[in-house]
Design a protein around this motif. Sequence first.
Motif, short mmCIF file in Angstrom:
data_model
loop_
_atom_site.label_atom_id
_atom_site.label_comp_id
_atom_site.label_asym_id
_atom_site.label_seq_id
_atom_site.Cartn_x
_atom_site.Cartn_y
_atom_site.Cartn_z
N PHE A 198 57.30 -28.05 4.83
CA PHE A 198 58.18 -28.64 3.82
C PHE A 198 57.42 -29.20 2.61
N GLY A 199 56.13 -28.82 2.50
CA GLY A 199 55.35 -29.17 1.31
C GLY A 199 54.70 -30.52 1.33
N ASN A 200 54.59 -31.15 2.50
CA ASN A 200 54.00 -32.49 2.57
C ASN A 200 52.61 -32.49 3.21
N GLY A 201 52.00 -31.32 3.31
CA GLY A 201 50.66 -31.25 3.88
C GLY A 201 49.60 -31.24 2.81
N SER A 202 48.34 -31.35 3.23
CA SER A 202 47.22 -31.29 2.28
C SER A 202 47.02 -29.84 1.82
N PHE A 203 46.20 -29.65 0.78
CA PHE A 203 45.92 -28.30 0.28
C PHE A 203 45.29 -27.46 1.39
N LYS A 204 44.36 -28.04 2.14
CA LYS A 204 43.69 -27.32 3.22
C LYS A 204 44.69 -26.89 4.30
N GLU A 205 45.58 -27.80 4.69
CA GLU A 205 46.58 -27.48 5.71
C GLU A 205 47.54 -26.39 5.24
N GLU A 206 47.95 -26.46 3.97
CA GLU A 206 48.84 -25.44 3.44
C GLU A 206 48.15 -24.09 3.37
N PHE A 207 46.89 -24.07 2.98
CA PHE A 207 46.16 -22.81 2.90
C PHE A 207 46.00 -22.18 4.28
N ILE A 208 45.58 -22.99 5.26
CA ILE A 208 45.40 -22.47 6.62
C ILE A 208 46.71 -21.95 7.19
N LEU A 209 47.78 -22.72 6.97
CA LEU A 209 49.07 -22.38 7.57
C LEU A 209 49.69 -21.14 6.91
N PHE A 210 49.78 -21.16 5.56
CA PHE A 210 50.54 -20.11 4.86
C PHE A 210 49.71 -18.86 4.53
N SER A 211 48.41 -19.02 4.41
CA SER A 211 47.58 -17.88 4.03
C SER A 211 46.84 -17.24 5.19
N ILE A 212 46.67 -17.98 6.29
CA ILE A 212 45.88 -17.45 7.40
C ILE A 212 46.70 -17.35 8.68
N ARG A 213 47.20 -18.49 9.16
CA ARG A 213 47.79 -18.52 10.50
C ARG A 213 49.17 -17.86 10.57
N MET A 214 50.08 -18.23 9.68
CA MET A 214 51.45 -17.72 9.79
C MET A 214 51.54 -16.21 9.62
N PRO A 215 50.93 -15.63 8.58
CA PRO A 215 51.01 -14.17 8.47
C PRO A 215 50.38 -13.46 9.66
N ARG A 216 49.29 -14.00 10.18
CA ARG A 216 48.62 -13.38 11.33
C ARG A 216 49.53 -13.40 12.56
N VAL A 217 50.13 -14.55 12.83
CA VAL A 217 50.99 -14.67 14.01
C VAL A 217 52.24 -13.80 13.87
N PHE A 218 52.82 -13.73 12.68
CA PHE A 218 54.01 -12.91 12.49
C PHE A 218 53.69 -11.42 12.60
N VAL A 219 52.54 -11.00 12.10
CA VAL A 219 52.10 -9.60 12.26
C VAL A 219 51.92 -9.28 13.74
#
Length: 323
Positions: free
Chosen positions: A34-55
């Motif tokens: 919901f946009g309340n995380g740090s830049f590092k947390e957002e990068f890890i979550l949206f650019s690395i972890r979430m796309p990998r898990v959904f794939v």
Amino acid sequence: MYILMIILLLASIVAGISLGPSAVGIKQIIPTIFGNGSFKEEFILFSIRMPRVFVLTLAGMALALSGAILQTLTKNDLADPGIIGINAGAGVAITVFYLFVDASSKYYAYQLPAVGFLGAIITAGLIFIFTTDKRNGIQPVKLVLMGVGIASALSGLMVIMISGAKNEDVQFITKWLSGNIWGADWPFILALLPWLIVAIPVLLWKQKSMNLLVLDETVAKGLGVSINRDRILLLVIAVALAGSAVSVVGSISFIGLIAPHIAKQLVGSKHQNFLLLSPIIGAAILVFADTIGRIIYTETIPAGIIVAIIGAPYFLYLLRKSI
């Protein structure tokens, strides 16, 4: 049982998102979304972890459905797109495509599944031609042995093709062969999703026919099944699902073997009962295997290796029962 497996899948997804060398704790996931995380947390979550898990989720579903279809068509509990050589056929096509096509193309992620499908369907056609007897139909044990042989030959062909290639090309193909997830980005989700969107409604439509295809051919024909038409349609779907999945996540075997068997044990062998449970289980297994591979060692162990460690003993057990 469906609810329990969905909970298991969701737990695997949460673990896949939150665990790893750079952890995003479970408590941080929802605030970060919901946009309340740090830049590092957002990068890890949206650019690395979430796309990998959904794939991984989509690929696990596709491989499980492909295995379920192949087991029905061949009347063989050992059938799996990796074991019978379909993955290797897709791999050869992907290797040729990777070596000779510019990877910087904006359509590259969407072209790969189509290329994998083309290689897989050619291989599947050859395997079925060589293992089908006009009088007795498909020979189950012969199918497995032929598939294993063709898979080995095609893997050797891939090694030959990359023997004179650049070092980075060799590394890519080697990782692909070991089942190392490489297409872990948002475009690859959009590349996989249409194949499932098309396949699942067709399979729901053909559930009753699939129940009859496991019977004697004479009985199936007497009950109104167009055997040849349905077999071709289902084979194309199985190959499309497997080829598109392995083109993105690498050569991963045994998901299509394990998931349908677990589903049948839980809810019975009628396709109306287990067909849609299989992809849920397949997705959970693949996401869990990838998460384990990322956290048990300092270097990531490919998900394909973790799945093989789980699946190989089960395959040997089934092979012993069938002989």
